[in-house]
Enzyme design. Structure first.
Site, PDB file in Angstrom:
ATOM      1  N   ASN A 148     -10.257   1.002   2.983  1.00  0.00           N
ATOM      2  CA  ASN A 148      -9.094   0.719   3.593  1.00  0.00           C
ATOM      3  C   ASN A 148      -9.182   1.393   5.057  1.00  0.00           C
ATOM      4  O   ASN A 148      -9.867   2.237   5.317  1.00  0.00           O
ATOM      5  CB  ASN A 148      -7.917   1.628   2.811  1.00  0.00           C
ATOM      6  CG  ASN A 148      -7.394   0.971   1.779  1.00  0.00           C
ATOM      7  OD1 ASN A 148      -8.178   0.091   1.083  1.00  0.00           O
ATOM      8  ND2 ASN A 148      -6.378   1.604   1.173  1.00  0.00           N
ATOM      9  N   VAL A 149      -8.600   0.262   5.745  1.00  0.00           N
ATOM     10  CA  VAL A 149      -8.875   0.676   7.343  1.00  0.00           C
ATOM     11  C   VAL A 149      -7.435   0.616   7.965  1.00  0.00           C
ATOM     12  O   VAL A 149      -6.899  -0.567   7.739  1.00  0.00           O
ATOM     13  CB  VAL A 149      -9.852  -0.042   8.277  1.00  0.00           C
ATOM     14  CG1 VAL A 149      -9.727   0.119   9.566  1.00  0.00           C
ATOM     15  CG2 VAL A 149     -11.422   0.006   7.570  1.00  0.00           C
ATOM     16  N   THR A 162      -6.129   3.187  11.018  1.00  0.00           N
ATOM     17  CA  THR A 162      -6.013   3.974  12.270  1.00  0.00           C
ATOM     18  C   THR A 162      -6.785   3.300  13.091  1.00  0.00           C
ATOM     19  O   THR A 162      -6.460   3.255  14.687  1.00  0.00           O
ATOM     20  CB  THR A 162      -6.414   5.389  12.036  1.00  0.00           C
ATOM     21  OG1 THR A 162      -5.450   6.086  11.206  1.00  0.00           O
ATOM     22  CG2 THR A 162      -6.204   6.128  13.302  1.00  0.00           C
ATOM     23  N   HIS A 190      -9.972   5.448   0.775  1.00  0.00           N
ATOM     24  CA  HIS A 190      -9.027   5.429   1.819  1.00  0.00           C
ATOM     25  C   HIS A 190      -9.185   6.387   3.080  1.00  0.00           C
ATOM     26  O   HIS A 190     -10.330   7.080   2.890  1.00  0.00           O
ATOM     27  CB  HIS A 190      -7.596   6.082   1.147  1.00  0.00           C
ATOM     28  CG  HIS A 190      -6.903   5.215   0.287  1.00  0.00           C
ATOM     29  ND1 HIS A 190      -5.425   5.316   0.292  1.00  0.00           N
ATOM     30  CD2 HIS A 190      -7.398   4.547  -0.513  1.00  0.00           C
ATOM     31  CE1 HIS A 190      -5.056   4.295  -0.872  1.00  0.00           C
ATOM     32  NE2 HIS A 190      -6.251   3.809  -1.146  1.00  0.00           N
ATOM     33  N   ASP A 239       1.322   5.274  -5.299  1.00  0.00           N
ATOM     34  CA  ASP A 239       1.009   6.636  -4.844  1.00  0.00           C
ATOM     35  C   ASP A 239       1.789   7.769  -5.372  1.00  0.00           C
ATOM     36  O   ASP A 239       2.918   8.091  -4.803  1.00  0.00           O
ATOM     37  CB  ASP A 239       0.922   6.784  -3.336  1.00  0.00           C
ATOM     38  CG  ASP A 239       0.264   7.912  -3.073  1.00  0.00           C
ATOM     39  OD1 ASP A 239      -0.183   8.962  -3.739  1.00  0.00           O
ATOM     40  OD2 ASP A 239       0.082   8.182  -1.584  1.00  0.00           O
ATOM     41  N   GLU A 253      -4.207   6.831  -7.016  1.00  0.00           N
ATOM     42  CA  GLU A 253      -4.990   7.815  -6.406  1.00  0.00           C
ATOM     43  C   GLU A 253      -4.976   8.817  -7.275  1.00  0.00           C
ATOM     44  O   GLU A 253      -3.759   9.426  -7.570  1.00  0.00           O
ATOM     45  CB  GLU A 253      -4.334   7.903  -5.047  1.00  0.00           C
ATOM     46  CG  GLU A 253      -5.086   8.851  -4.055  1.00  0.00           C
ATOM     47  CD  GLU A 253      -4.517   9.197  -2.809  1.00  0.00           C
ATOM     48  OE1 GLU A 253      -4.231  10.240  -2.235  1.00  0.00           O
ATOM     49  OE2 GLU A 253      -4.209   8.054  -2.273  1.00  0.00           O
ATOM     50  N   HIS A 298      -7.000  10.415   5.765  1.00  0.00           N
ATOM     51  CA  HIS A 298      -6.074   9.509   6.382  1.00  0.00           C
ATOM     52  C   HIS A 298      -5.831   9.628   8.031  1.00  0.00           C
ATOM     53  O   HIS A 298      -6.081  10.823   8.340  1.00  0.00           O
ATOM     54  CB  HIS A 298      -4.605   9.199   5.835  1.00  0.00           C
ATOM     55  CG  HIS A 298      -4.668   8.759   4.534  1.00  0.00           C
ATOM     56  ND1 HIS A 298      -4.590   9.500   3.284  1.00  0.00           N
ATOM     57  CD2 HIS A 298      -4.910   7.465   3.960  1.00  0.00           C
ATOM     58  CE1 HIS A 298      -4.601   8.647   2.167  1.00  0.00           C
ATOM     59  NE2 HIS A 298      -4.926   7.390   2.515  1.00  0.00           N
ATOM     60  N   ASP A 348       0.772  -1.193   0.006  1.00  0.00           N
ATOM     61  CA  ASP A 348      -0.306  -0.137  -0.025  1.00  0.00           C
ATOM     62  C   ASP A 348       0.764   1.281  -0.007  1.00  0.00           C
ATOM     63  O   ASP A 348       1.773   1.268   0.594  1.00  0.00           O
ATOM     64  CB  ASP A 348      -0.979   0.021   1.262  1.00  0.00           C
ATOM     65  CG  ASP A 348      -2.105   1.060   1.380  1.00  0.00           C
ATOM     66  OD1 ASP A 348      -2.619   1.477   0.039  1.00  0.00           O
ATOM     67  OD2 ASP A 348      -2.302   1.446   2.089  1.00  0.00           O
ATOM     68  N   HIS A 349       0.229   2.217  -0.747  1.00  0.00           N
ATOM     69  CA  HIS A 349       1.088   3.544  -0.840  1.00  0.00           C
ATOM     70  C   HIS A 349       2.491   3.497  -1.085  1.00  0.00           C
ATOM     71  O   HIS A 349       3.096   4.194  -0.348  1.00  0.00           O
ATOM     72  CB  HIS A 349       0.846   4.352   0.480  1.00  0.00           C
ATOM     73  CG  HIS A 349      -0.568   4.957   0.705  1.00  0.00           C
ATOM     74  ND1 HIS A 349      -0.868   6.180  -0.134  1.00  0.00           N
ATOM     75  CD2 HIS A 349      -1.839   4.924   1.259  1.00  0.00           C
ATOM     76  CE1 HIS A 349      -2.249   6.564   0.280  1.00  0.00           C
ATOM     77  NE2 HIS A 349      -2.762   5.732   0.745  1.00  0.00           N
TER      78      HIS A 349
END
Length: 284
Positions: free
Chosen positions: A233-234, A236, A211, A106, A136, A183, A84-85
């Site tokens: 997307n989860v 935090t 996101h 990203d 993105e 985010h 990811d990212h």
């Protein structure tokens, strides 16, 4: 069971107007909690390792990726592994050998033309190596400690016409869109632009990704999925659950020195959070 390709899970969800939840994992406790929660809910899940998580692991992607893959093979539900990212081309090129079936590249921080050029190159390379790729467009914000941009500010949200051109010209398989979330939110106060989600869904022939979903209420997420979001997307929310449980355990047991005691409390709290999030989608 063997790892399932991310693209298969997201495409299936998109076809059935549902969503697969992708959880960002940092430690083995995160991985185990996500898998336990997914099994309790009886639903497929995506394990995501971000470039920031790789940096935390001293720049080595293989230890966490291989641990996640080994744990996933013991799961009783389909599990995918996603990188990811990614901003580093060096990390992108490690994805296939590390066991990832997909990557989110990203370049959203760049001006549109530069984002497109970088993403096109990444997509060409990814596809030549069997990877499904997400990109993105728009400014979701909140990464790397930066303050989230006002989601109502001009230009912050993803434009459907621009998104259509971006997907066609970049060749990506899914698009993360800026529709009101951010985010690293620690309160579920984000309000999504559901009309925009519907227009993006109508404009694009690839799945939409949301996101920053830790900051979105259950009813808002359900409405977003109904309008076309296929991957949620989860991250935090898991860290909040773990940190809170560890703090409470150590406050109640100041004599504790065995890390297994408070890590167990943290893992169990994350498992409950995962189960609750996935149950919310099953009720939608």
């Amino acid at each position: 069971m063997p790892l399932t390709p991310t693209g298969d899970l997201v495409t299936r969800a998109d076809r059935h107007r549902s969503a697969v939840v992708a959880f960002n994992v940092v430690t083995l406790e995160h991985v185990e909690a996500v898998l336990a929660g997914a099994e309790a809910a009886g639903t497929p899940v995506v394990l995501q390792v971000s470039e920031n998580a790789v940096r935390f692991r001293r720049g080595h992607v293989l230890p966490l990726a291989r641990a996640a893959a080994a744990a996933a093979e013991c799961a009783t539900v389909p599990v995918a592994l996603h990188l990811d990212h990614v901003r580093s081309d060096h990390l992108l090129r490690q994805a296939p050998d590390a066991g990832f079936s997909s990557v989110m590249y990203d370049a959203s921080r760049l001006p549109y033309a530069d984002n497109l050029a970088a993403t096109r190159a990444a997509a060409d390379w990814a596809h030549s190596h069997g990877l499904w790729i997400e990109a993105e467009l728009g400014e979701i914000g909140g990464k790397d400690g930066e303050p989230p941009r006002d989601p109502h500010a001009p230009g912050a949200r993803t434009d459907p016409a621009e998104a259509r051109a971006f997907v066609a010209d970049s060749g990506v398989d899914a698009l993360a869109v800026a529709v009101g979330s951010a985010h690293a939110m620690t309160a579920r106060t984000a309000t999504l632009d559901h009309d925009l989600i519907a227009r993006l869904d109508a404009a694009l022939d690839v799945p939409l990704v949301l996101h920053g979903s830790s900051g979105v209420r259950e009813d808002e997420l359900a409405a977003a999925v109904a309008r076309g979001v296929a991957k949620v997307n989860v991250g935090t929310a898991l860290n909040q659950a773990m940190t809170g449980a560890v703090r409470r355990h150590l406050a109640a047991h100041p004599e504790a020195v065995d890390c297994r005691t408070y890590l167990t409390a943290g893992r169990e709290a994350m498992t409950r959070e995962v189960t609750s999030i996935l149950a919310g989608f099953s009720r939608a």
